[in-house]
Design a protein around this motif. Structure first.
Motif, PDB file in Angstrom:
ATOM      1  N   LYS A  13      -9.247  15.804  17.077  1.00  0.00           N
ATOM      2  CA  LYS A  13      -9.580  17.219  16.931  1.00  0.00           C
ATOM      3  C   LYS A  13      -8.440  18.133  17.395  1.00  0.00           C
ATOM      4  N   LYS A  14      -7.212  17.729  17.101  1.00  0.00           N
ATOM      5  CA  LYS A  14      -6.059  18.573  17.402  1.00  0.00           C
ATOM      6  C   LYS A  14      -5.900  19.599  16.287  1.00  0.00           C
ATOM      7  N   LYS A  15      -5.682  20.863  16.663  1.00  0.00           N
ATOM      8  CA  LYS A  15      -5.645  21.910  15.648  1.00  0.00           C
ATOM      9  C   LYS A  15      -4.245  22.161  15.098  1.00  0.00           C
ATOM     10  N   ARG A  16      -3.231  22.112  15.952  1.00  0.00           N
ATOM     11  CA  ARG A  16      -1.871  22.488  15.546  1.00  0.00           C
ATOM     12  C   ARG A  16      -1.028  21.230  15.342  1.00  0.00           C
ATOM     13  N   TRP A  17      -0.622  21.008  14.107  1.00  0.00           N
ATOM     14  CA  TRP A  17       0.145  19.816  13.755  1.00  0.00           C
ATOM     15  C   TRP A  17       1.539  20.199  13.258  1.00  0.00           C
ATOM     16  N   ALA A  18       2.516  19.412  13.673  1.00  0.00           N
ATOM     17  CA  ALA A  18       3.865  19.499  13.112  1.00  0.00           C
ATOM     18  C   ALA A  18       4.139  18.214  12.331  1.00  0.00           C
ATOM     19  N   ILE A  19       5.046  18.313  11.380  1.00  0.00           N
ATOM     20  CA  ILE A  19       5.349  17.179  10.500  1.00  0.00           C
ATOM     21  C   ILE A  19       6.854  16.973  10.434  1.00  0.00           C
ATOM     22  N   VAL A  20       7.288  15.710  10.463  1.00  0.00           N
ATOM     23  CA  VAL A  20       8.704  15.376  10.290  1.00  0.00           C
ATOM     24  C   VAL A  20       8.796  14.177   9.349  1.00  0.00           C
ATOM     25  N   TYR A  21       9.715  14.255   8.399  1.00  0.00           N
ATOM     26  CA  TYR A  21       9.821  13.190   7.400  1.00  0.00           C
ATOM     27  C   TYR A  21      11.213  13.215   6.774  1.00  0.00           C
ATOM     28  N   PRO A  22      11.683  12.075   6.254  1.00  0.00           N
ATOM     29  CA  PRO A  22      12.964  12.058   5.544  1.00  0.00           C
ATOM     30  C   PRO A  22      12.818  12.769   4.201  1.00  0.00           C
ATOM     31  N   PRO A  50       0.834  -1.199   0.000  1.00  0.00           N
ATOM     32  CA  PRO A  50       0.000   0.000   0.000  1.00  0.00           C
ATOM     33  C   PRO A  50       0.870   1.252   0.000  1.00  0.00           C
ATOM     34  N   SER A  51       0.484   2.225  -0.802  1.00  0.00           N
ATOM     35  CA  SER A  51       1.297   3.425  -1.018  1.00  0.00           C
ATOM     36  C   SER A  51       1.265   4.355   0.184  1.00  0.00           C
ATOM     37  N   THR A  52       2.053   5.439   0.082  1.00  0.00           N
ATOM     38  CA  THR A  52       2.019   6.444   1.148  1.00  0.00           C
ATOM     39  C   THR A  52       0.606   7.011   1.295  1.00  0.00           C
ATOM     40  N   TYR A  53      -0.036   7.326   0.176  1.00  0.00           N
ATOM     41  CA  TYR A  53      -1.406   7.853   0.244  1.00  0.00           C
ATOM     42  C   TYR A  53      -2.306   6.870   0.994  1.00  0.00           C
ATOM     43  N   MET A  54      -2.241   5.598   0.638  1.00  0.00           N
ATOM     44  CA  MET A  54      -3.116   4.604   1.243  1.00  0.00           C
ATOM     45  C   MET A  54      -2.859   4.475   2.743  1.00  0.00           C
ATOM     46  N   GLN A  55      -1.590   4.403   3.141  1.00  0.00           N
ATOM     47  CA  GLN A  55      -1.300   4.229   4.559  1.00  0.00           C
ATOM     48  C   GLN A  55      -1.614   5.493   5.358  1.00  0.00           C
ATOM     49  N   VAL A  56      -1.393   6.662   4.765  1.00  0.00           N
ATOM     50  CA  VAL A  56      -1.812   7.898   5.424  1.00  0.00           C
ATOM     51  C   VAL A  56      -3.330   7.919   5.583  1.00  0.00           C
ATOM     52  N   ALA A  57      -4.044   7.519   4.527  1.00  0.00           N
ATOM     53  CA  ALA A  57      -5.504   7.502   4.583  1.00  0.00           C
ATOM     54  C   ALA A  57      -6.020   6.567   5.670  1.00  0.00           C
ATOM     55  N   MET A  58      -5.257   5.525   5.970  1.00  0.00           N
ATOM     56  CA  MET A  58      -5.641   4.613   7.046  1.00  0.00           C
ATOM     57  C   MET A  58      -5.499   5.258   8.423  1.00  0.00           C
ATOM     58  N   GLY A  71       9.193  10.394   1.835  1.00  0.00           N
ATOM     59  CA  GLY A  71       8.801  11.315   2.896  1.00  0.00           C
ATOM     60  C   GLY A  71       8.010  12.496   2.386  1.00  0.00           C
ATOM     61  N   GLN A  72       8.437  13.036   1.259  1.00  0.00           N
ATOM     62  CA  GLN A  72       7.719  14.164   0.660  1.00  0.00           C
ATOM     63  C   GLN A  72       6.299  13.762   0.276  1.00  0.00           C
ATOM     64  N   SER A  73       6.159  12.576  -0.287  1.00  0.00           N
ATOM     65  CA  SER A  73       4.848  12.067  -0.690  1.00  0.00           C
ATOM     66  C   SER A  73       3.956  11.847   0.532  1.00  0.00           C
ATOM     67  N   ALA A  74       4.515  11.287   1.596  1.00  0.00           N
ATOM     68  CA  ALA A  74       3.745  11.033   2.812  1.00  0.00           C
ATOM     69  C   ALA A  74       3.265  12.340   3.434  1.00  0.00           C
ATOM     70  N   ALA A  75       4.154  13.335   3.514  1.00  0.00           N
ATOM     71  CA  ALA A  75       3.790  14.620   4.107  1.00  0.00           C
ATOM     72  C   ALA A  75       2.695  15.306   3.301  1.00  0.00           C
ATOM     73  N   ALA A  76       2.825  15.290   1.982  1.00  0.00           N
ATOM     74  CA  ALA A  76       1.824  15.931   1.127  1.00  0.00           C
ATOM     75  C   ALA A  76       0.462  15.261   1.281  1.00  0.00           C
ATOM     76  N   SER A  77       0.454  13.932   1.332  1.00  0.00           N
ATOM     77  CA  SER A  77      -0.816  13.208   1.482  1.00  0.00           C
ATOM     78  C   SER A  77      -1.451  13.498   2.832  1.00  0.00           C
ATOM     79  N   PHE A  78      -0.628  13.566   3.894  1.00  0.00           N
ATOM     80  CA  PHE A  78      -1.188  13.828   5.221  1.00  0.00           C
ATOM     81  C   PHE A  78      -1.819  15.215   5.282  1.00  0.00           C
TER      82      PHE A  78
END
Length: 390
Positions: free
Chosen positions: A153-162, A136-144, A167-174
Motif C-alpha cells: 500500500k505504498k502510494k508514491r512510486w519511482a521507476i528506473v529502467y534501461p 515469461p515476458s516483461t508483462y508476465m514477470q511484472v504481473a508476478m 525496459g520501456q515494456s517493463a515500466a509500462a506494464s508495471f
C-alpha cells in the motif's frame, strides 16, 4: 544420487525427444555483450544437444555472435539461413534484437524460437506466425511481482529502467498493472538511463530527490550492480521498498555478492533450493557435465533446444510449416516443470521464481521464494487478440 538412476532419469526426459529426422538449429546471440548470462546459456544448450543425440536424436547446433545490435543480428540470421541452411533460428538476448530477427523470420518464413528476449511485442503487437518465445515476458514477470507490491500500500512510486524496448515494456506494464491493483497510486519519478551507460550516482540522487515510498527497477547486469552500490552508499534503500525484475538470477547475484540489498522483491532462480525431480535431474546433469552450478541462462538454453527437438519429433519433420503447427499447443517437460506453448500467441507458459533478496555470508540469495506458473499471469485471450490485431 546413484549414477545409474541419474542416467535413467535423464533418459526418461530426453527419449521422448528422440527422432529420426535431423534438424539444424542456427543460434545467434550477444555472447560478447552479455557473457554472464550467455556463457551458462551456451552450456545449457550443449548439454541438451548431447542428451538428445545420445537418446537417438539428430540435432546440430550452429552458433553465431549477433553483435548485440538489430542490424548485425539480421545480417547474421540471413547468413545462417542462406549459407548454413539451418532449419530453425533460435536465440537472441536484447529485446530490440529479438524483434528484428522476428521480423526477418516472418519475411523469410523460417521458424524463430526466441529463447531470451522479454518484450511483450514479440508475441503480441509484433507477433507473427513464425515466432515463438520461451521465457515469461516483461508483462508476465511484472504481473508476478505486482500482488506483493500492492500489499505494501505504498502510494508514491519511482521507476528506473534501461532505455530500450525491454525496459520501456517493463515500466509500462508495471504502471498499468499496479494502477489496476491499487487505484490512486502516484508515479513521482522516472529514470531511464541508456543500457550499459548508467550514471548511477546521478540516477540514485534523482530518485532520492523524488522522495518515493517504493521503487520499481528493471535494471540488470552491470547497470544493476552500479545502481545497488550507489544506492547502498547513499542510503536510498534503507526506508524504501524495492521491486526488481531479474535481480534474483544467479548471474547477477554472483556479481552483487555482499552488496546484495536485503528485502528486495525480485524474480530469479534459487537453483540450489529447488528440489523437484525434474530440476534435480537437470541440476545434477549440468553440474556433472560442467563442474559448475546452473544459472538462469543454463535453464533457458537447455529448455530451448529441447523445445525444438520436441517439435521435430511431434511433426516428424524439420519442415517449417509442420514445425509451426507442432509447436502450437505443444506440451513439454523443463527443469521448471511442465510447460505448454500457447497456440493463441506462441508464448510458452514457463514461469519464474518470485521471492526476496538476502545475504548469506558474502553471497546474495533468494528467500521466501515460490514458483509463479506463467499460465496464470497472462492478459485475457480477448486482450491478446486485440494486441495481435486478430
Amino acid at each position: 544420487m546413484n549414477r545409474k538412476l541419474l542416467i535413467s532419469g535423464l533418459l526418461s526426459i530426453v527419449t521422448a525427444n528422440g527422432f529420426a529426422q535431423a534438424v539444424k538449429i542456427g543460434e545467434l546471440n550477444s555472447y560478447k555483450v552479455f557473457p554472464a548470462f550467455l556463457e551458462p546459456y551456451k552450456k545449457g544448450m550443449e548439454l541438451a544437444v548431447e542428451e538428445i543425440n545420445a537418446a537417438g536424436g539428430k540435432v546440430q547446433l550452429v552458433t553465431r555472435d549477433d553483435g548485440g545490435t538489430p542490424g548485425d543480428a539480421v545480417r547474421v540470421a540471413e547468413e545462417l539461413i542462406t549459407r548454413e541452411k539451418v532449419d530453425v533460428l533460435m536465440g537472441t538476448f536484447a529485446s530490440n534484437v529479438g524483434l528484428a530477427v522476428s521480423n526477418l523470420a516472418a519475411q523469410r518464413k523460417v521458424l524463430f524460437l526466441a529463447s531470451e528476449p522479454l518484450t511483450d511485442k514479440i508475441v503480441w503487437e509484433n507477433g507473427n506466425r513464425y515466432t515463438f518465445r520461451l521465457r515469461p515476458s516483461t508483462y508476465m514477470q511484472v504481473a508476478m511481482l505486482v500482488p506483493e507490491a500492492a500489499k505494501l500500500k505504498k502510494k508514491r512510486w519511482a521507476i528506473v529502467y534501461p532505455n530500450y524496448e525491454y525496459g520501456q515494456s517493463a515500466a509500462a506494464s508495471f504502471k498499468k498493472l499496479l494502477t489496476q491493483a491499487q487505484p490512486g497510486v502516484e508515479f513521482v519519478g522516472e529514470q531511464a538511463p541508456a543500457l550499459g551507460k548508467i550514471d548511477a550516482g546521478a540516477v540514485v540522487q534523482a530518485l532520492a530527490d523524488a522522495k518515493p515510498d517504493a521503487i520499481f527497477s528493471a535494471l540488470f547486469a552491470a547497470d544493476l550492480q552500479k545502481f545497488v552500490r550507489e544506492g547502498n552508499t547513499r542510503g536510498l534503500f534503507r526506508r524504501t521498498a524495492v521491486f526488481n525484475l531479474l535481480a534474483g538470477e544467479p548471474e547477477y547475484l554472483d556479481t552483487l555478492k555482499d552488496e546484495t540489498p536485503d528485502g528486495w522483491w525480485v524474480t530469479g532462480y534459487p537453483w540450489n533450493e529447488i528440489n523437484t525431480p525434474e530440476h534435480r535431474r537437470f541440476r545434477d546433469a549440468y553440474q556433472k557435465r560442467w563442474n559448475d552450478y546452473p544459472r538462469q541462462g543454463s535453464v533457458v538454453g537447455y529448455a530451448a533446444v529441447h523445445a525444438v527437438a520436441a517439435a521435430v519429433r511431434k511433426a516428424d519433420s524439420a519442415e517449417t510449416e509442420k514445425l509451426v503447427q507442432a509447436l502450437k499447443g505443444l506440451e513439454m517437460q523443463t527443469p521448471f516443470g511442465n510447460v505448454q506453448w500457447r497456440a493463441l500467441d506462441h508464448q510458452s507458459t514457463m514461469g519464474a521464481y518470485v521471492g526476496q533478496l538476502a545475504r548469506k555470508g558474502d553471497k546474495g540469495v533468494m528467500v521466501n521464494w515460490r514458483y509463479a506458473d506463467g499460465a496464470k499471469f497472462q492478459p485475457s485471450d480477448e486482450e491478446i487478440r486485440k494486441l495481435r490485431k486478430e
